[in-house]
Design a protein around this motif. Structure first.
Motif, PDB file in Angstrom:
ATOM      1  N   ALA A   1       0.923  -1.232   0.078  1.00  0.00           N
ATOM      2  CA  ALA A   1       0.062  -0.197   0.087  1.00  0.00           C
ATOM      3  C   ALA A   1       0.917   1.250   0.052  1.00  0.00           C
TER       4      ALA A   1
ATOM      5  N   LYS B   1      -2.324   3.820   3.094  1.00  0.00           N
ATOM      6  CA  LYS B   1      -2.594   2.404   3.974  1.00  0.00           C
ATOM      7  C   LYS B   1      -3.917   2.155   4.469  1.00  0.00           C
ATOM      8  N   TYR B   2      -4.387   0.926   4.439  1.00  0.00           N
ATOM      9  CA  TYR B   2      -5.290   0.573   5.231  1.00  0.00           C
ATOM     10  C   TYR B   2      -5.099   0.027   6.698  1.00  0.00           C
TER      11      TYR B   2
ATOM     12  N   LYS C   1     -10.824  -1.416  10.850  1.00  0.00           N
ATOM     13  CA  LYS C   1     -12.026  -1.797  10.006  1.00  0.00           C
ATOM     14  C   LYS C   1     -13.333  -1.147  10.665  1.00  0.00           C
TER      15      LYS C   1
ATOM     16  N   SER D   1      -1.117 -12.243   3.131  1.00  0.00           N
ATOM     17  CA  SER D   1      -2.358 -12.817   2.889  1.00  0.00           C
ATOM     18  C   SER D   1      -2.894 -12.093   1.878  1.00  0.00           C
TER      19      SER D   1
ATOM     20  N   SER E   1      -9.188 -11.442   3.637  1.00  0.00           N
ATOM     21  CA  SER E   1      -8.210 -10.282   4.221  1.00  0.00           C
ATOM     22  C   SER E   1      -8.289  -9.095   3.360  1.00  0.00           C
ATOM     23  N   GLY E   2      -8.270  -8.045   4.113  1.00  0.00           N
ATOM     24  CA  GLY E   2      -8.638  -6.543   3.571  1.00  0.00           C
ATOM     25  C   GLY E   2      -7.559  -6.395   2.326  1.00  0.00           C
ATOM     26  N   SER E   3      -6.585  -6.593   2.646  1.00  0.00           N
ATOM     27  CA  SER E   3      -5.450  -6.184   1.447  1.00  0.00           C
ATOM     28  C   SER E   3      -5.517  -7.210   0.288  1.00  0.00           C
TER      29      SER E   3
ATOM     30  N   ARG F   1      -7.307  -5.544  -2.951  1.00  0.00           N
ATOM     31  CA  ARG F   1      -6.583  -4.840  -4.049  1.00  0.00           C
ATOM     32  C   ARG F   1      -5.803  -5.632  -5.235  1.00  0.00           C
TER      33      ARG F   1
ATOM     34  N   SER G   1      -1.684  -7.989  12.085  1.00  0.00           N
ATOM     35  CA  SER G   1      -2.260  -6.759  11.682  1.00  0.00           C
ATOM     36  C   SER G   1      -3.670  -6.479  12.004  1.00  0.00           C
ATOM     37  N   ARG G   2      -4.211  -7.727  12.048  1.00  0.00           N
ATOM     38  CA  ARG G   2      -5.769  -7.696  12.532  1.00  0.00           C
ATOM     39  C   ARG G   2      -5.768  -7.022  13.917  1.00  0.00           C
TER      40      ARG G   2
ATOM     41  N   ASP H   1       4.920  -2.087   6.510  1.00  0.00           N
ATOM     42  CA  ASP H   1       3.719  -2.489   6.747  1.00  0.00           C
ATOM     43  C   ASP H   1       3.703  -2.999   8.037  1.00  0.00           C
TER      44      ASP H   1
END
Ligand code: 2P0
Length: 324
Positions: A12, A15-16, A19, A105, A137-139, A142, A189-190, A280
């Motif tokens: 990223a 960044k994300y 949530k 992920s 997973s969020g990433s 993309r 990261s979560r 990250d």
């Protein structure tokens, strides 16, 4: 039915980090990334008769049944959409130049979404594939697209998806990962982003920063301005990491060598070699620069880190099916 897919990881530039909805993985903010050519995952999905649960094999090792949560969530959604009733065997191989904690992920769940949906007979649009990958997973949202990609946060399952900003990157942006070892205990990261949302007093400001950075980053990309992209990405990353330092309890992904790398990059810049960094949820540093400066940058980094800890990556493709 079996299908096999390949997806590449992404890094990223905006960044994300947080949530709004943990179940559906709806992010707090938009984000923007570059899909890379170097780090990818190949995944085969086979829905079979006579299984009493899903199975996951990663790099030839079978995962215990209790560790399948995120994979099952994606497969359950595929079963819901397709009417497929059977369980699946998921066989996944990570292609990372060195065993260095860069397996991601993002590539894993993008490849899973593509392979599982095709194995179940679905022919989803890429937007819908990105929504499906998001469940894992969020990433990963993309990594369905190649090149420069935006994840539009949205507010629910339908409105939270990725879209391309520039799929075929036609200018010389490149990334170089410095692989940094660390003994420190990893904060996922979560867990890290959840703590940041809940406890950092700066979180509301972060939302505003990202909104501004998304606009500025897309303008810099349209101008193909690598210095502006790098500068914005560096600033955005450090502001994300300020959320970890301002959480309660505070935590950090920085290691001693991370700081050494940052100092060296700043030095190079002061001496006229334009390069920028991002990082990250781990200690590795990724440099952003114009590929014409690659040789000089590698020459400058090698004495401190060794050539075998430097991995060059270029813009890579989106998720795609492989022949069985
Ligand atoms: C990103 N990262 O935008 C940010 C920046 C790490 C730092 O997305 O909980 O594995 O599965 O949605 O996607 C890493 O977090 O987290 C990540 P989940 P994910 O790339």
């Amino acid at each position: 039915m079996t299908a096999r897919a390949r997806a590449h990881t992404n890094i990223a530039l905006v960044k994300y980090w947080g949530k709004k909805d943990r179940q559906l993985i709806i992010p707090q903010t938009d984000s923007l990334s570059l899909t890379l050519d170097q780090f990818y995952t190949d995944t085969a999905v086979d829905f079979r008769d006579n299984l009493d649960r899903d199975h996951l094999i990663v790099d030839q090792k079978e995962f215990p049944a209790t560790k399948l949560g995120k994979v099952t969530r994606v497969l359950d959604r595929v079963r819901e959409l397709s009417g497929e009733r059977r369980y699946a065997v998921v066989n996944s191989t990570n292609h990372v130049p060195m065993a260095a904690g860069l397996a991601s992920s993002a590539s894993a769940f993008a490849a899973l979404a593509m392979a599982a949906s095709h194995a179940a007979g679905l022919d989803l649009s890429r937007r819908d594939l990105s929504r499906l990958a998001r469940r894992g997973s969020g990433s990963a949202t993309r990594s369905i697209y190649g090149g420069l990609v935006e994840w539009h946060a949205g507010h629910d399952d339908l409105t939270s998806y990725a879209k391309p900003v520039m799929e075929k990157v036609n200018f010389g942006i490149e990334m170089l990962a410095i692989l940094i070892d660390t003994q420190q205990k990893k904060v996922s990261s979560r867990g890290g982003m959840e703590l940041s949302v809940k406890t950092s007093p700066f979180y509301p400001t972060w939302r505003e920063i990202v909104a501004d950075d998304m606009v500025a980053m897309k303008r810099a990309i349209a101008r193909q301005d690598i210095d502006a992209i790098g500068h914005l990405a560096e600033e955005n990353a450090m502001r994300m990491h300020a959320l970890t330092l301002s959480a309660d309890p505070a935590f950090t992904y920085f290691a001693a060598e991370t700081i050494q790398a940052i100092n060296l990059i700043k030095n190079l810049r002061e001496n006229g070699l334009n390069c920028y960094y991002t990082m990250d949820a781990g200690p590795n540093i990724k440099l952003i620069y114009n590929q014409q400066d690659r040789a000089q940058i590698i020459d400058q980094l090698t004495p401190l880190f060794g050539r075998d800890r430097l991995v060059v990556a270029q813009p890579g493709p989106g998720a795609h099916l492989l022949k069985n």
